[in-house]
Motif scaffolding. Sequence first.
Motif, PDB file in Angstrom:
ATOM      1  N   TYR A 253       0.777  -1.228   0.000  1.00 46.18           N
ATOM      2  CA  TYR A 253       0.000   0.000   0.000  1.00 46.18           C
ATOM      3  C   TYR A 253       0.818   1.292   0.000  1.00 46.18           C
ATOM      4  N   SER A 254       2.110   1.222   0.195  1.00 44.34           N
ATOM      5  CA  SER A 254       2.902   2.444   0.367  1.00 44.34           C
ATOM      6  C   SER A 254       2.991   3.294  -0.892  1.00 44.34           C
ATOM      7  N   GLY A 255       2.966   2.651  -2.056  1.00 45.29           N
ATOM      8  CA  GLY A 255       3.154   3.393  -3.287  1.00 45.29           C
ATOM      9  C   GLY A 255       4.610   3.681  -3.591  1.00 45.29           C
ATOM     10  N   TYR A 256       5.531   3.122  -2.804  1.00 45.06           N
ATOM     11  CA  TYR A 256       6.958   3.312  -3.063  1.00 45.06           C
ATOM     12  C   TYR A 256       7.361   2.577  -4.342  1.00 45.06           C
ATOM     13  N   ASN A 257       8.447   3.034  -4.964  1.00 42.42           N
ATOM     14  CA  ASN A 257       8.983   2.290  -6.098  1.00 42.42           C
ATOM     15  C   ASN A 257       9.771   1.083  -5.578  1.00 42.42           C
ATOM     16  N   LYS A 258      10.270   0.248  -6.471  1.00 42.48           N
ATOM     17  CA  LYS A 258      10.905  -1.006  -6.062  1.00 42.48           C
ATOM     18  C   LYS A 258      12.143  -0.776  -5.197  1.00 42.48           C
ATOM     19  N   VAL A 259      12.934   0.234  -5.536  1.00 38.60           N
ATOM     20  CA  VAL A 259      14.141   0.528  -4.746  1.00 38.60           C
ATOM     21  C   VAL A 259      13.754   1.010  -3.353  1.00 38.60           C
ATOM     22  N   GLN A 260      12.762   1.891  -3.268  1.00 34.15           N
ATOM     23  CA  GLN A 260      12.305   2.393  -1.972  1.00 34.15           C
ATOM     24  C   GLN A 260      11.745   1.272  -1.107  1.00 34.15           C
ATOM     25  N   ILE A 261      10.970   0.378  -1.723  1.00 35.24           N
ATOM     26  CA  ILE A 261      10.418  -0.757  -0.976  1.00 35.24           C
ATOM     27  C   ILE A 261      11.546  -1.608  -0.407  1.00 35.24           C
ATOM     28  N   ALA A 262      12.547  -1.903  -1.204  1.00 39.47           N
ATOM     29  CA  ALA A 262      13.671  -2.725  -0.753  1.00 39.47           C
ATOM     30  C   ALA A 262      14.399  -2.062   0.409  1.00 39.47           C
ATOM     31  N   LEU A 263      14.648  -0.762   0.313  1.00 37.52           N
ATOM     32  CA  LEU A 263      15.346  -0.042   1.387  1.00 37.52           C
ATOM     33  C   LEU A 263      14.497   0.023   2.659  1.00 37.52           C
ATOM     34  N   ALA A 264      13.196   0.287   2.491  1.00 38.85           N
ATOM     35  CA  ALA A 264      12.314   0.379   3.656  1.00 38.85           C
ATOM     36  C   ALA A 264      12.182  -0.960   4.362  1.00 38.85           C
ATOM     37  N   LEU A 265      12.081  -2.042   3.603  1.00 37.22           N
ATOM     38  CA  LEU A 265      11.979  -3.375   4.204  1.00 37.22           C
ATOM     39  C   LEU A 265      13.274  -3.751   4.910  1.00 37.22           C
ATOM     40  N   CYS A 266      14.402  -3.385   4.337  1.00 31.16           N
ATOM     41  CA  CYS A 266      15.699  -3.657   4.967  1.00 31.16           C
ATOM     42  C   CYS A 266      15.814  -2.911   6.287  1.00 31.16           C
ATOM     43  N   SER A 267      15.421  -1.645   6.292  1.00 32.13           N
ATOM     44  CA  SER A 267      15.466  -0.851   7.516  1.00 32.13           C
ATOM     45  C   SER A 267      14.530  -1.428   8.573  1.00 32.13           C
ATOM     46  N   ASN A 268      13.359  -1.884   8.132  1.00 29.58           N
ATOM     47  CA  ASN A 268      12.387  -2.497   9.034  1.00 29.58           C
ATOM     48  C   ASN A 268      12.979  -3.737   9.708  1.00 29.58           C
ATOM     49  N   LYS A 269      13.664  -4.569   8.945  1.00 25.16           N
ATOM     50  CA  LYS A 269      14.261  -5.792   9.495  1.00 25.16           C
ATOM     51  C   LYS A 269      15.389  -5.463  10.462  1.00 25.16           C
ATOM     52  N   ILE A 270      16.132  -4.383  10.190  1.00 30.22           N
ATOM     53  CA  ILE A 270      17.180  -3.954  11.122  1.00 30.22           C
ATOM     54  C   ILE A 270      16.560  -3.537  12.449  1.00 30.22           C
ATOM     55  N   GLU A 271      15.446  -2.805  12.372  1.00 37.70           N
ATOM     56  CA  GLU A 271      14.756  -2.390  13.594  1.00 37.70           C
ATOM     57  C   GLU A 271      14.266  -3.613  14.372  1.00 37.70           C
ATOM     58  N   GLU A 272      13.739  -4.593  13.661  1.00 28.29           N
ATOM     59  CA  GLU A 272      13.293  -5.824  14.321  1.00 28.29           C
ATOM     60  C   GLU A 272      14.468  -6.545  14.971  1.00 28.29           C
ATOM     61  N   TRP A 273      15.599  -6.582  14.297  1.00 30.59           N
ATOM     62  CA  TRP A 273      16.801  -7.214  14.837  1.00 30.59           C
ATOM     63  C   TRP A 273      17.248  -6.527  16.127  1.00 30.59           C
ATOM     64  N   ILE A 274      17.169  -5.201  16.160  1.00 34.85           N
ATOM     65  CA  ILE A 274      17.547  -4.457  17.374  1.00 34.85           C
ATOM     66  C   ILE A 274      16.605  -4.793  18.520  1.00 34.85           C
ATOM     67  N   TRP A 275      15.316  -4.898  18.225  1.00 32.12           N
ATOM     68  CA  TRP A 275      14.354  -5.268  19.267  1.00 32.12           C
ATOM     69  C   TRP A 275      14.624  -6.689  19.786  1.00 32.12           C
ATOM     70  N   ASN A 276      15.015  -7.587  18.878  1.00 27.89           N
ATOM     71  CA  ASN A 276      15.344  -8.949  19.309  1.00 27.89           C
ATOM     72  C   ASN A 276      16.542  -8.954  20.246  1.00 27.89           C
ATOM     73  N   LEU A 277      17.488  -8.055  20.029  1.00 26.99           N
ATOM     74  CA  LEU A 277      18.672  -7.994  20.892  1.00 26.99           C
ATOM     75  C   LEU A 277      18.329  -7.521  22.302  1.00 26.99           C
ATOM     76  N   LYS A 278      17.220  -6.821  22.442  1.00 36.05           N
ATOM     77  CA  LYS A 278      16.832  -6.302  23.757  1.00 36.05           C
ATOM     78  C   LYS A 278      16.439  -7.426  24.706  1.00 36.05           C
ATOM     79  N   GLY A 279      16.081  -8.603  24.162  1.00 37.94           N
ATOM     80  CA  GLY A 279      15.779  -9.758  24.985  1.00 37.94           C
ATOM     81  C   GLY A 279      14.470  -9.599  25.743  1.00 37.94           C
TER      82      GLY A 279
END
Length: 279
Positions: A253-279
């Motif tokens: 639903y974002s309307g981002y182009n393919k490059v933007q989607i890839a970057l946004a999803l990568c950033s999202n996964k990094i944020e999830e990884w940081i939350w996982n480290l919090k234990g």
Amino acid sequence: MQKVSAIILNYNSSKDCEKCISFLQKQDYEDFEIILVDNNSSDEKEEERLQSLCEKTDVGLIVNRENLGYAAGNNIGLREAVAKGARWCMIINPDVELRDSDYIRHMIERINDYDDVAIAASSVVMPDGQLQNPQKESTFFYDVLWPLQYLKKKEENSNWNVEKQETKYCEKISGCCLFLNSEFLKEINYLDEYTFLYCEEAIVCRQAIQRGKHVLYVHDCTAYHEHIAKEKSPAKGRMKIFLKSRRYFIRKYSGYNKVQIALALCSNKIEEWIWNLKG
């Protein structure tokens, strides 16, 4: 008069439901009904309490035998409301109070002053005085540079998405109390049930805007969201659910182009990884 149906989705919140229903039944609006949906509450006594409440208040009760999430749970009530002739369906959380008896009448009058309104919501005030409406949809830069937004929120001590307080079309509103046009609901085949929790309002508001319809914020009408954070589940678990829902929004639903989607999803996964480290 346009029929309005209120849908309350319950999960272990029968006390809040009782208070919410008491305010709804004081509404000065003739063609109005309340539908209470229990989303397979874990409390084994909850169904008994709800049945007693509904018998006492003459409110319809639907009991789900499986909890498929916020959107799917609300859809049960929404489909029932539309089948019974509702023109407007009001999703309202159990912890929302409509203290003004003219709230629904005023909202419908204001909606009718505008064209092509698919979704509408009033001002929403939290217990600490913070406002939840109207909102701006997060941008690509927010999805990628989210640490900066956390700092901004902390400095301002407010919801950084809230816009200027005036009745107008907007990008997004809070999902705790909103009106949905029944024809629009049928057009989109009701709420997107992919997400279990979070991002439902972002998705449905984007669906409306993509179809050339409007999301209306009504400033001179107020709902009170008496939400108090409960320690029922760790912040880490809630955040992981949100990030998963946000990834779905970004992809579809974002309307981002393919490059933007890839970057946004990568950033999202990094944020999830940081939350996982919090234990």
